[in-house]
Design an enzyme around this catalytic site. Sequence first.
Site, short mmCIF file in Angstrom:
data_model
loop_
_atom_site.label_atom_id
_atom_site.label_comp_id
_atom_site.label_asym_id
_atom_site.label_seq_id
_atom_site.Cartn_x
_atom_site.Cartn_y
_atom_site.Cartn_z
N SER A 135 43.48 -2.01 -40.07
CA SER A 135 42.65 -1.51 -38.97
C SER A 135 42.49 -2.64 -37.96
O SER A 135 42.73 -3.82 -38.29
CB SER A 135 41.28 -1.14 -39.54
N TYR A 148 33.75 -2.29 -45.10
CA TYR A 148 35.03 -1.91 -44.50
C TYR A 148 35.76 -3.14 -43.94
O TYR A 148 36.95 -3.34 -44.19
CB TYR A 148 34.75 -0.88 -43.39
P1 NAD Z 1 40.82 10.69 -43.52
O1 NAD Z 1 39.40 10.80 -43.98
O2 NAD Z 1 41.36 11.71 -42.59
O3 NAD Z 1 41.80 10.65 -44.79
C1 NAD Z 1 41.56 9.79 -45.86
C2 NAD Z 1 42.21 10.40 -47.10
O4 NAD Z 1 41.94 9.50 -48.20
C3 NAD Z 1 41.62 11.77 -47.47
O5 NAD Z 1 42.65 12.70 -47.71
C4 NAD Z 1 40.82 11.48 -48.73
O6 NAD Z 1 40.77 12.57 -49.65
C5 NAD Z 1 41.58 10.28 -49.31
N1 NAD Z 1 40.73 9.52 -50.20
C6 NAD Z 1 39.47 9.07 -49.95
N2 NAD Z 1 38.96 8.51 -51.05
C7 NAD Z 1 39.90 8.60 -52.01
C8 NAD Z 1 39.94 8.21 -53.37
N3 NAD Z 1 38.88 7.67 -53.99
N4 NAD Z 1 41.08 8.44 -54.09
C9 NAD Z 1 42.15 9.04 -53.50
N5 NAD Z 1 42.15 9.45 -52.21
C10 NAD Z 1 41.03 9.24 -51.49
O7 NAD Z 1 40.95 9.21 -42.97
P2 NAD Z 1 41.97 8.55 -41.90
O8 NAD Z 1 41.24 8.38 -40.65
O9 NAD Z 1 43.28 9.21 -41.91
O10 NAD Z 1 42.08 7.08 -42.54
C11 NAD Z 1 43.18 6.66 -43.32
C12 NAD Z 1 43.22 5.13 -43.34
O11 NAD Z 1 43.35 4.66 -42.00
C13 NAD Z 1 41.96 4.48 -43.91
O12 NAD Z 1 42.33 3.37 -44.72
C14 NAD Z 1 41.24 4.00 -42.67
O13 NAD Z 1 40.45 2.88 -42.93
C15 NAD Z 1 42.41 3.65 -41.77
N6 NAD Z 1 42.05 3.63 -40.36
C16 NAD Z 1 41.59 4.75 -39.75
C17 NAD Z 1 41.27 4.68 -38.41
C18 NAD Z 1 40.76 5.87 -37.68
O14 NAD Z 1 40.33 5.69 -36.54
N7 NAD Z 1 40.81 7.06 -38.23
C19 NAD Z 1 41.41 3.48 -37.70
C20 NAD Z 1 41.89 2.36 -38.35
C21 NAD Z 1 42.21 2.45 -39.69
#
Ligand code: NAD
Length: 253
Positions: A135, A148
């Site tokens: 991130s 985080y």
């Molecule tokens: P999201 O909530 O859409 O998806 C996350 C997925 O992870 C979900 O399908 C959830 O079921 C799964 N998950 C959560 N806990 C879990 C567990 N204990 N075991 C197995 N699966 C689990 O989130 P996203 O926005 O797509 O984020 C994905 C990654 O990207 C994360 O690591 C997040 O930190 C990173 N990220 C997101 C953003 C953003 O703006 N969305 C920005 C930077 C980084």
Amino acid sequence: MTRDDGVDLAGRRAVVTGAASGIGAAVARRLAAAGAQVVVCDRDDDGARALAAELAGEAWVVDLSDTAALADLTLEADILVNNAGIQHVAPVQDFPPERFAFILRLMLEAPFLLARAALPHMYARGWGRLVHVSSAHGLRASAFKSAYVCAKHGLEGLSKVLSLEGAAHGVTSNCVNPGYVRTPLVERQISDQARAHGLSEDEVLGSVMLKNSAIKRLLEPAEVATAVAYLCSDDAGFVTGTNIVLDGGWSAR
Ligand code: NAD
């Protein structure tokens, strides 16, 4: 059918964590489009099975916070994308210690254990790609996001160590660093912040979330997936221990 953009992953088996939603789902679709056999790993049973069926891949339903269950794992993966993650927003003095530990287990220990489980297969084949969805908060801090930010900074360190150890075996390790991406995780934060600040969702987006971004829009999951696919390609074989930062200029300041 593979896309004609130089990324050919035919014959590669890719495990993508958190693949039932958001960035992980976009990555799973993108790697499958490049010809990879994709394992859709998520705790969301229905979501993982639905996407696996769509991609003619496999579903692996698992709670990655249960790290004790991952200790003896063997993973036949040529590509591992560590993506599953959650957010919790609270000042340090109010941050529940068990929530802090949970986030570190899910977002730092699980990536370590999955890489540990996959490396013997990658080393045996002399080829492997580890990609970690970090991130902007892997490189910079924000208030109220202690767990985080710690998990993502730790993931950056893990990726660098993996790049050093994997180099002699044809295994690369890199991070992608998105700013705010249009996913359910962010949509939840927008509505939470709107309630907390008494602002409209548009105001939260403009004046809070995108305040430090030079480019004033959310990033799309497919844009992150394109960067991940490049890092998985043969063309990226000399790219290791580093980052693709997709933060709209946030860290340029
Ligand atoms: P999201 O909530 O859409 O998806 C996350 C997925 O992870 C979900 O399908 C959830 O079921 C799964 N998950 C959560 N806990 C879990 C567990 N204990 N075991 C197995 N699966 C689990 O989130 P996203 O926005 O797509 O984020 C994905 C990654 O990207 C994360 O690591 C997040 O930190 C990173 N990220 C997101 C953003 C953003 O703006 N969305 C920005 C930077 C980084």
